[in-house]
Motif scaffolding. Structure first.
Motif: not given
Length: 550
Positions: A429-442
């Protein structure tokens, strides 16, 4: 939409409902049934149309079910949650057959590399109580709790060998009323007959079923040669109750014609099925009497408190009526009215009205000689099938979303790969911040460099490094800018019913936003609460079903 059943008719019009029946309980059961038929999700407007209830009634029922943990209100939708499985689990625990025979069915499926099921009779239908399926692109999609018409299955022919004249009359009446099987949402409806041939088509199909029943009585096994849909075949054998000699359940091996033509099943699959059935019957003969599990406690007090808190939005009679079903369970298959009242804390009058309502709905039956009540397979209609084929990522997703919204940091679920060197992200579950952690499923990351990996490695057998020993002792792991500069995370394990860590959940943040102390003091408590929520759902779903971790 499926044809309206007798229970649905009662829900809509009140026709045929006993005077002492609890109306809100009848309507609430109808809502759960419609949600199950729709795959577990419907909008309130769709529920209104499906049940014929007023919107205000639907809203009060769903608010009550949400309070009980049976549904969640997700935006504009009402969604079944794993909590509702406590109703079906009560039936399966009281039955004992899945617990006693499930391992044999699973072993047979592994040996043959085919799907294996256990089914019980439900009036003139067949209800699945255990499924060991193969994970293939082309696989059997039936779920625990699905109801099939007897005449379109191999188990149905075996159960029908014990039917009375009354059973046959009920079957003929149902076939005449619903010749296309539209009241069975788990199977494709029969094709529309050509004009002027409906009666002849139905008569021919019914005659074929009676012929198969005679063959099953003679042979002791039955065959399904594409009765449900083209390509699907099965061979079945009865598992008999050692006390009565009657059919306790039916074991089936299910395949498709590209793997096994139906004509070959008696030679290729039946011998091994019969060997497994003999072992199952031996297990039933030698099984020790069950130790009664703990009965539910404080239910009457809880419903009263909920009513005081929520007011008219909480339908107390519905909640109390449904909790009556949870009085049954392992070691408690048959209960008297007094037993039910004692287990739930309800008055005898309240328990009696609930039991009479459940009897009207076909959810319980009572022995005439001692009026001991038992649950019927129809309890599985109340939300069980859609959740019996779920996965851990699906269970975790709403909890991860709630956690991310609460702490305003991204959350994720991951499992350890087979070689133990990496973690694979399975939900997030992601958040909407400009600087955020985004690691995709898989995605896969080195286990040793992540908090998720460390908390899972710390659960491994064998000697541990001092660092992992500390992780095991404290029950969480921290990763401080080891995977990537500025990235911090904290993780805790998600454990199955045996206590084994099967996954881990974490919250990630930027080092400039949270100190390590802040991660422990502010993020960790919320993270532990989320892991507890995921575990509670996992334990509920996995009691009688296998839950894939990916």
């Amino acid at each position: 939409m499926p044809a309206m059943t007798a229970v649905d008719a009662d829900t809509r019009a009140g026709a045929g409902v006993p005077a002492e029946a609890v109306g809100p309980l009848v309507r609430g059961a109808g809502v759960l049934r419609r949600l199950a038929e729709a795959g577990g999700t419907l909008s309130p407007s769709a529920l209104e149309r499906a049940t014929g209830l007023a919107r205000s009634t639907v809203d009060r029922i769903t608010a009550t079910l949400a309070r009980m943990g049976y549904v969640r209100l997700d935006g504009r939708d009402v969604v079944l949650t794993p909590g509702v499985l406590e109703l079906g689990n009560a039936y399966l625990a009281a039955l004992r057959l899945p617990a006693l025979l499930g391992a044999r069915a699973d072993a047979l499926a592994d040996e043959l590399d085919e799907s294996v099921s256990l089914a019980v009779a439900d009036r003139d239908g067949v209800r699945f109580i255990h499924q060991a399926t193969r994970r293939r692109a082309l696989s059997v999609s039936f779920r625990i709790g699905d109801l099939l018409p007897a005449e379109r299955t191999a188990p149905g022919a075996l159960f029908a060998t014990e039917w009375t004249e009354r059973d046959w009359a009920r079957w003929r009446a149902r076939r005449a009323e619903d010749p296309r099987d539209t009241a069975f949402p788990a199977v494709p409806p029969r094709p529309e007959p050509a004009p002027g041939t409906a009666h002849a088509t139905t008569d021919a199909a019914d005659a074929a079923f009676t012929d198969r029943v005679r063959a099953a009585r003679r042979d002791g096994w039955a065959l399904d040669d594409q009765l449900i849909e083209p390509g699907l075949v099965a061979v079945s054998a009865p598992v008999r109750d050692p006390r009565t000699g009657r059919v306790a359940c039916v074991a089936s091996v299910v395949s498709h014609t590209s793997r096994h033509p139906a004509a070959d099943l008696p030679a290729t699959l039946l011998p091994r099925l019969r060997t497994a059935v003999e072992a199952m019957e031996a297990d039933l003969r030698t099984a020790p009497p069950p130790e009664p599990g703990p009965a539910p406690a404080g239910l009457a007090t809880w419903t009263t408190a909920s009513k005081q808190e929520l007011g008219r939005d909480f339908v107390e009679s519905l909640a109390r009526g449904l909790t009556v079903l949870t009085a049954f369970g392992e070691g408690r298959p048959a209960l008297s009215l007094t037993d039910v009242a004692r287990a739930t804390g309800l008055s005898r009058a309240t328990a009696r009205r609930a039991l009479l309502t459940h009897e009207h709905l076909g959810l319980v039956t009572a022995a005439h000689e001692d009026r001991a009540f038992t649950l019927t397979p129809r309890v599985l209609d109340l939300g069980f099938p859609p959740l019996s084929r779920t996965t851990l990522p699906r269970l975790a997703q709403p909890h991860l979303r709630a956690l991310a919204d609460r702490v305003r940091e991204p959350a994720a679920l991951a499992v350890l790969t087979a070689d133990g060197t990496e973690v694979q992200y399975t939900a997030g579950a992601a958040t909407s911040g400009v600087l955020t952690v985004r690691i995709p499923v898989g995605a896969r990351l080195p286990a040793a460099a992540t908090s998720l990996g460390r908390v899972l490695l710390a659960d491994a057998d064998g000697p541990l490094s001092p660092e992992l020993t500390e992780v095991r002792a404290q029950g969480h792991a921290l990763a401080d800018e080891e995977l990537e500069s500025g990235l911090r995370s904290v993780a805790v394990p998600v454990r199955d019913r045996t206590g084994r860590a099967v996954a881990a959940v974490n919250v990630a943040t930027h080092a400039a936003r949270r100190t390590l102390e802040d991660c422990v003091q502010r993020l960790l408590p919320a993270l532990r609460a989320t892991a507890d929520d995921i575990q509670r759902d996992l334990h509920q779903v996995s009691r009688f079903t296998k839950v894939p971790t990916t």
